[in-house]
Design a protein around this motif. Structure first.
Motif, mmCIF file in Angstrom:
data_model
loop_
_atom_site.group_PDB
_atom_site.id
_atom_site.type_symbol
_atom_site.label_atom_id
_atom_site.label_comp_id
_atom_site.label_asym_id
_atom_site.label_seq_id
_atom_site.Cartn_x
_atom_site.Cartn_y
_atom_site.Cartn_z
ATOM 1 N N GLY A 1 -12.197 10.215 14.151
ATOM 2 C CA GLY A 1 -11.425 9.249 14.908
ATOM 3 C C GLY A 1 -10.013 9.106 14.387
ATOM 4 O O GLY A 1 -9.433 10.052 13.858
ATOM 5 N N ALA A 2 -9.473 7.904 14.521
ATOM 6 C CA ALA A 2 -8.116 7.639 14.050
ATOM 7 C C ALA A 2 -7.965 6.156 13.758
ATOM 8 O O ALA A 2 -8.477 5.306 14.496
ATOM 9 C CB ALA A 2 -7.080 8.071 15.083
ATOM 10 N N ASP A 3 -7.252 5.860 12.682
ATOM 11 C CA ASP A 3 -6.848 4.499 12.362
ATOM 12 C C ASP A 3 -5.411 4.305 12.825
ATOM 13 O O ASP A 3 -4.538 5.132 12.525
ATOM 14 C CB ASP A 3 -6.922 4.245 10.856
ATOM 15 N N CYS B 1 0.843 -1.194 0.000
ATOM 16 C CA CYS B 1 0.000 0.000 0.000
ATOM 17 C C CYS B 1 0.878 1.243 0.000
ATOM 18 O O CYS B 1 1.878 1.303 0.739
ATOM 19 C CB CYS B 1 -0.884 -0.017 1.249
ATOM 20 N N PRO B 2 0.530 2.257 -0.797
ATOM 21 C CA PRO B 2 1.257 3.526 -0.719
ATOM 22 C C PRO B 2 0.903 4.252 0.581
ATOM 23 O O PRO B 2 -0.024 3.842 1.293
ATOM 24 C CB PRO B 2 0.746 4.294 -1.943
ATOM 25 N N GLU C 1 -6.241 3.928 2.882
ATOM 26 C CA GLU C 1 -6.064 2.645 2.214
ATOM 27 C C GLU C 1 -5.483 1.572 3.138
ATOM 28 O O GLU C 1 -5.648 0.382 2.901
ATOM 29 C CB GLU C 1 -5.133 2.817 1.011
ATOM 30 N N LEU C 2 -4.800 1.981 4.191
ATOM 31 C CA LEU C 2 -4.026 1.023 4.990
ATOM 32 C C LEU C 2 -4.870 -0.074 5.608
ATOM 33 O O LEU C 2 -4.463 -1.237 5.641
ATOM 34 C CB LEU C 2 -3.264 1.774 6.080
ATOM 35 N N LYS C 3 -6.051 0.287 6.107
ATOM 36 C CA LYS C 3 -6.845 -0.710 6.829
ATOM 37 C C LYS C 3 -7.265 -1.867 5.930
ATOM 38 O O LYS C 3 -7.453 -2.994 6.407
ATOM 39 C CB LYS C 3 -8.074 -0.058 7.467
#
Length: 201
Positions: free
Chosen positions: A172-174, A24-25, A30-32
């Motif tokens: 929120g936050a990932d 993933c860039p 996109e990360l999740k």
């Protein structure tokens, strides 16, 4: 979704990112999808309320962000990434929306990425801007408040080795950790901030 790197101004940073996150860039949302076993999402306000209406609610948002950021990065140097979105592949100043630069003072372009197709009429480019600083509680409060108000998006905070990533968003936050075990420990520490959604969204 396929992202294409248009410019890479800091190849050493890109090398470190690919080493840790090859699938993933450095695009926060996109990360999740790629690292779901190492991902946990915390909501900013009780009952998963998305936006603050009062100073007290802003205090809660900043307290939650700072608590987790300090647990992840206390005493460490961090990279702070903001994203300037434009319709041009070149980063031309002055920007129509300069907040990614003004709220990340001294930021230099890391890379420019895009997910647009050649046949699309209106291309869009994400210019990733980066600074390095020592983490301390409250250091990013103006930036985090802008994220909470949906003024700035795409922010990432990571250690210099890029072993874990914090991606605040409006609501929120990932957090994407170095291992499923680290993810589980962080989730357990702040279970009251989790979503009731079955998939943790």
């Amino acid at each position: 979704m396929t992202w294409r790197i248009v410019h890479d101004d800091q190849p050493e940073l890109s090398r470190r990112w690919r080493e840790k996150w090859p699938d993933c860039p450095p695009i926060g949302h996109e990360l999740k999808a790629y690292y779901c076993s190492r991902w946990v999402r915390f909501h900013s306000l009780p009952q998963s309320k998305r936006y603050a209406d009062t100073p007290a609610e802003y205090d809660v948002i900043l307290q939650r962000h700072n608590t987790v950021l300090t647990e992840l990065f206390d005493g460490r140097e961090v990279l702070v990434v903001t994203v300037a979105g434009t319709g041009e592949s070149a980063l031309v100043e002055p920007l129509e929306h300069p907040e990614p630069l003004t709220l990340n003072p001294g930021a230099q372009r890391w890379m420019t990425a895009t997910d647009y197709k050649e046949d699309e009429e209106f291309p869009f480019y994400s210019h990733l801007l980066v600074t390095q600083q020592s983490w301390r509680t409250g250091a990013l409060d103006p930036l985090l408040r802008a994220v909470a108000d949906d003024v700035v998006a795409g922010v990432l905070v990571t250690d210099l080795q890029m072993s874990q990533v914090y991606h605040p968003y409006d609501g929120g936050a990932d957090c994407v950790l170095e291992s499923p075990g680290a993810r589980n420990r962080l989730e357990a520490a702040h279970g009251e901030w989790l979503s009731s959604h079955p998939h943790g969204l």
